[in-house]
Write an enzyme that holds these catalytic residues in place. Structure first.
Site, PDB file in Angstrom:
ATOM      1  N   HIS A  37       0.846  -1.193   0.000  1.00  0.00           N
ATOM      2  CA  HIS A  37       0.000   0.000   0.000  1.00  0.00           C
ATOM      3  C   HIS A  37       0.880   1.240   0.000  1.00  0.00           C
ATOM      4  CE1 HIS A  37       1.243  -0.430   4.151  1.00  0.00           C
ATOM      5  NE2 HIS A  37       1.061   0.880   4.256  1.00  0.00           N
ATOM      6  N   HIS A 121       5.712   6.198  -0.839  1.00  0.00           N
ATOM      7  CA  HIS A 121       6.442   5.000  -1.258  1.00  0.00           C
ATOM      8  C   HIS A 121       5.611   3.768  -0.958  1.00  0.00           C
ATOM      9  CE1 HIS A 121       7.224   5.533   3.035  1.00  0.00           C
ATOM     10  NE2 HIS A 121       7.317   4.224   3.075  1.00  0.00           N
TER      11      HIS A 121
HETATM   12  P1  ATP Z   1       5.036  -3.708  11.886  1.00  0.00           P
HETATM   13  O1  ATP Z   1       5.033  -2.406  12.643  1.00  0.00           O
HETATM   14  O2  ATP Z   1       4.632  -4.889  12.693  1.00  0.00           O
HETATM   15  O3  ATP Z   1       6.268  -3.909  11.061  1.00  0.00           O
HETATM   16  P2  ATP Z   1       3.517  -2.342   9.865  1.00  0.00           P
HETATM   17  O4  ATP Z   1       4.582  -1.300   9.924  1.00  0.00           O
HETATM   18  O5  ATP Z   1       3.145  -2.921   8.553  1.00  0.00           O
HETATM   19  O6  ATP Z   1       3.848  -3.569  10.813  1.00  0.00           O
HETATM   20  P3  ATP Z   1       1.968  -0.389  11.222  1.00  0.00           P
HETATM   21  O7  ATP Z   1       3.128  -0.127  12.138  1.00  0.00           O
HETATM   22  O8  ATP Z   1       0.593  -0.454  11.800  1.00  0.00           O
HETATM   23  O9  ATP Z   1       2.175  -1.763  10.475  1.00  0.00           O
HETATM   24  O10 ATP Z   1       2.020   0.700  10.099  1.00  0.00           O
HETATM   25  C1  ATP Z   1       0.986   0.892   9.157  1.00  0.00           C
HETATM   26  C2  ATP Z   1       1.507   1.775   8.047  1.00  0.00           C
HETATM   27  O11 ATP Z   1       1.876   3.057   8.572  1.00  0.00           O
HETATM   28  C3  ATP Z   1       2.776   1.256   7.377  1.00  0.00           C
HETATM   29  O12 ATP Z   1       2.769   1.712   6.029  1.00  0.00           O
HETATM   30  C4  ATP Z   1       3.885   1.923   8.136  1.00  0.00           C
HETATM   31  O13 ATP Z   1       5.046   2.053   7.333  1.00  0.00           O
HETATM   32  C5  ATP Z   1       3.270   3.283   8.407  1.00  0.00           C
HETATM   33  N1  ATP Z   1       3.797   3.842   9.651  1.00  0.00           N
HETATM   34  C6  ATP Z   1       3.928   3.216  10.829  1.00  0.00           C
HETATM   35  N2  ATP Z   1       4.395   4.028  11.791  1.00  0.00           N
HETATM   36  C7  ATP Z   1       4.579   5.227  11.207  1.00  0.00           C
HETATM   37  C8  ATP Z   1       5.031   6.504  11.663  1.00  0.00           C
HETATM   38  N3  ATP Z   1       5.413   6.717  12.911  1.00  0.00           N
HETATM   39  N4  ATP Z   1       5.075   7.507  10.759  1.00  0.00           N
HETATM   40  C9  ATP Z   1       4.707   7.327   9.489  1.00  0.00           C
HETATM   41  N5  ATP Z   1       4.257   6.155   8.989  1.00  0.00           N
HETATM   42  C10 ATP Z   1       4.194   5.123   9.833  1.00  0.00           C
END
Ligand code: ATP
Ligand code: MG
Length: 180
Positions: A37, A121
């Site tokens: 996504h 991205h």
């Molecule tokens: P995991 O954290 O277990 O690796 P994930 O990153 O896929 O899983 P989330 O942390 O819920 O799941 O993130 C959801 C989306 O938001 C992802 O695209 C992640 O890159 C983005 N994301 C997460 N934290 C942040 C942040 N602090 N700032 C910007 N984008 C974020």
């Protein structure tokens, strides 16, 4: 509490092109195809009331539909280690417009402003303890990566359930573009 983010899904056919970029990189956890996504705004953990306020604010966001192009691959790093590998999204004023509208809506719903610059991205892999030298081949092999333009006619609110098997995303609400 529910963990939320605002993002764009990708057309079916793109998943295969993107998973085709996978390679042998120590420490890389490749994102499952169904999870690919573009994040427009990370929200984080909110309660039901905040989620409802956010939904109401997002419902009022409208912008023209547009097309996006994915181009090139890259990585984010910190403290000398690769954190993630991604496919780039070509700069697009309509995308930036939509993202700005969503940011305004989030703040109107009471969220603290996002301090970081928007860098659209598609995350392909998250890395643990991966040295930059280990991704040199990946970057060189896919420097010319690109896909034809694809239409974006909606954005969505996703929930993210973090579990041991990785995050499970659910497309909770879809907001069509070009309604007015
Ligand atoms: P995991 O954290 O277990 O690796 P994930 O990153 O896929 O899983 P989330 O942390 O819920 O799941 O993130 C959801 C989306 O938001 C992802 O695209 C992640 O890159 C983005 N994301 C997460 N934290 C942040 C942040 N602090 N700032 C910007 N984008 C974020
Ligand atoms: Mg995460």
């Amino acid at each position: 509490m529910i963990r939320l983010f605002v993002g764009l899904g990708l057309p079916e056919g793109l998943g295969e092109r993107l998973t085709g970029l996978r390679g042998q990189i120590p420490g890389a956890r490749w994102v499952p195809r169904e999870n690919l996504h573009i994040t427009l705004r990370f929200i984080g953990e909110v309660d039901e009331e905040a989620a409802a306020d956010l939904d109401a604010a997002l419902m009022r966001v409208d912008a023209p539909p547009f097309e996006l192009v994915l181009r090139d691959v890259g990585h984010f790093e910190s403290r000398g280690r690769v954190r993630s590998l991604w496919a780039g999204v070509e700069r697009d004023p309509a995308l930036e417009h939509l993202q700005a509208r969503i940011e305004t809506a989030c703040q109107r719903a009471g969220m603290a402003p996002e301090g970081r610059k928007f860098h659209p991205h598609v995350t392909l892999a998250r890395c643990r303890d991966t040295r930059t030298a280990r991704i040199a081949d990946f970057l060189a092999d896919h420097g010319g990566f690109g896909v034809p333009a694809f239409p974006v006619d909606a954005f969505a609110l996703y929930s993210s359930a973090l579990g041991r098997g990785g995050a499970v995303y659910t497309r909770e609400v879809e907001y069509p573009l070009g309604r007015t």
